[in-house]
Design a protein around this motif. Structure first.
Motif: not given
Length: 341
Positions: A116-119, A121-129
């Motif tokens: 997965y990729r998200d280019n 501006t401002g993308i910020f992945l925080d957590a996964m479950s």
């Protein structure tokens, strides 16, 4: 039984309970100095993976006695804030900041595939479950007035925004903390819980959005972690514990824990709260919990009402084994620990 005998009996019980809490300790394991670990996944009693900054991933197959360390090629400067491992060779890691990426290994970390990729501006992945080895969810900070939400149904090979998902609208200054990868929890039937922080701290459930009774209003305040328990007898309700506080004032004990025993309809606060800001909380067994943060580690034996501090050493994340009872912790300066209990 005489009154004195009853008093002695009660005193003995209280003393034993106190001693039981204090005999628990965190044993520090081999670490990786200079690395900040916020990702931790414990598969069983002996198998655990950690992830952190500088593209670092570690794996132990002997209960932390030793680790195999790896730097993910091509991502040497990325910060992998969360990891989910399924066995000794398969794991998924998530990097914060732009571009937002998720990688997967099937050979023990020898190679990593970008899934997965998200280019933006401002993308910020925080957590996964992950609920099991197939169904998982990722939460990210808002972009364009909506939170980022991703799901997988094939073990992390493919990710997409869930179709028909309820679109929650964040308020200004509301986001998520990439503190421990534990502020989102995957539930059954593709449902999930996630908790925000910042200017407003809320819990987003499958059927409601709930304001949390935690300290909030500033950029460093609010919820950081969720622990979910499914008791056998509780009229079908769920027992949730939310941990957080203010990480810029990490020894302040007010507004750092919230407890619900009926899926969020009513909330209570701890009578003896954890000893400061806490970035991670998890059920150990039954009503027993562990929480950790930059100012130390605490244990609760009564579902989160009363907490005992067992260490002043800071950790970012704690996790229980998916298959087993072992509890491991990870944190700053490459610190890794194991709860002895």
């Amino acid at each position: 039984m005489s009154r004195k005998s009853i008093q002695f009996f009660i005193y003995t019980l209280l003393l034993l309970n106190s001693l039981g809490a204090y005999t628990q300790q965190v044993r520090e394991l081999e670490g990786r100095p200079g690395i900040s670990f916020r990702g931790l996944s414990v598969v069983n009693e002996r198998l655990l993976w950690v992830s952190g900054n500088k593209g670092t991933v570690g794996r132990s197959t002997n209960g932390g006695a030793s680790f195999t360390w790896m730097t993910v090629k091509g991502h040497e400067q990325r910060d992998f804030r969360d990891i989910e491992a399924f066995d000794a060779v398969t794991a998924v890691i998530m990097a914060v900041d732009s571009p937002g990426i998720i990688l997967r290994t099937f050979d023990g970390g020898a190679s990593w595939q970008e899934v997965y990729r998200d280019n933006r501006t401002g993308i910020f992945l925080d957590a996964m479950s992950f609920r099991n080895d197939q169904e998982g969810v990722v939460i990210g900070d808002p972009i364009g007035g909506q939170f980022v939400l991703l799901q997988t149904h094939d073990g992390g090979r493919n990710w997409q925004s869930p179709a028909g998902a309820e679109k929650h609208i964040p308020v200004t200054g509301e986001a998520f903390f990439a503190a421990s990868g534990t502020n989102i929890q995957a539930l059954k039937k593709s449902k999930y819980l996630y908790a925000s922080g910042g200017t407003r701290s809320r819990l987003f459930t499958p059927g409601a959005v709930i304001d949390l009774p935690l300290v909030q209003g500033g950029s460093t305040t609010g919820a950081n972690s969720l622990a979910v328990r499914y008791p056998r007898r509780q009229n079908g309700g769920r027992y949730w514990v939310v941990a957080g506080g203010d990480f810029s004032h990490d020894t302040v004990r007010t507004g750092n824990i919230a407890i619900t025993r009926n899926a969020g309809r009513d909330w209570i606060s701890a009578t003896i709260p954890p000893f400061g800001y806490r970035s991670s909380v998890v059920f150990i067994r039954g009503r027993k919990l562990i929480s950790c943060g930059t100012s130390g580690v605490d244990i609760s034996r009564d579902g989160g009402l009363k907490w005992t501090n067992i260490s002043s050493t800071g950790y970012h994340v704690c996790q229980r084994a998916k298959n087993g009872h072992a509890i491991y912790l990870a944190g700053g300066n490459g610190r890794i620990g194991k709860l002895e209990w």
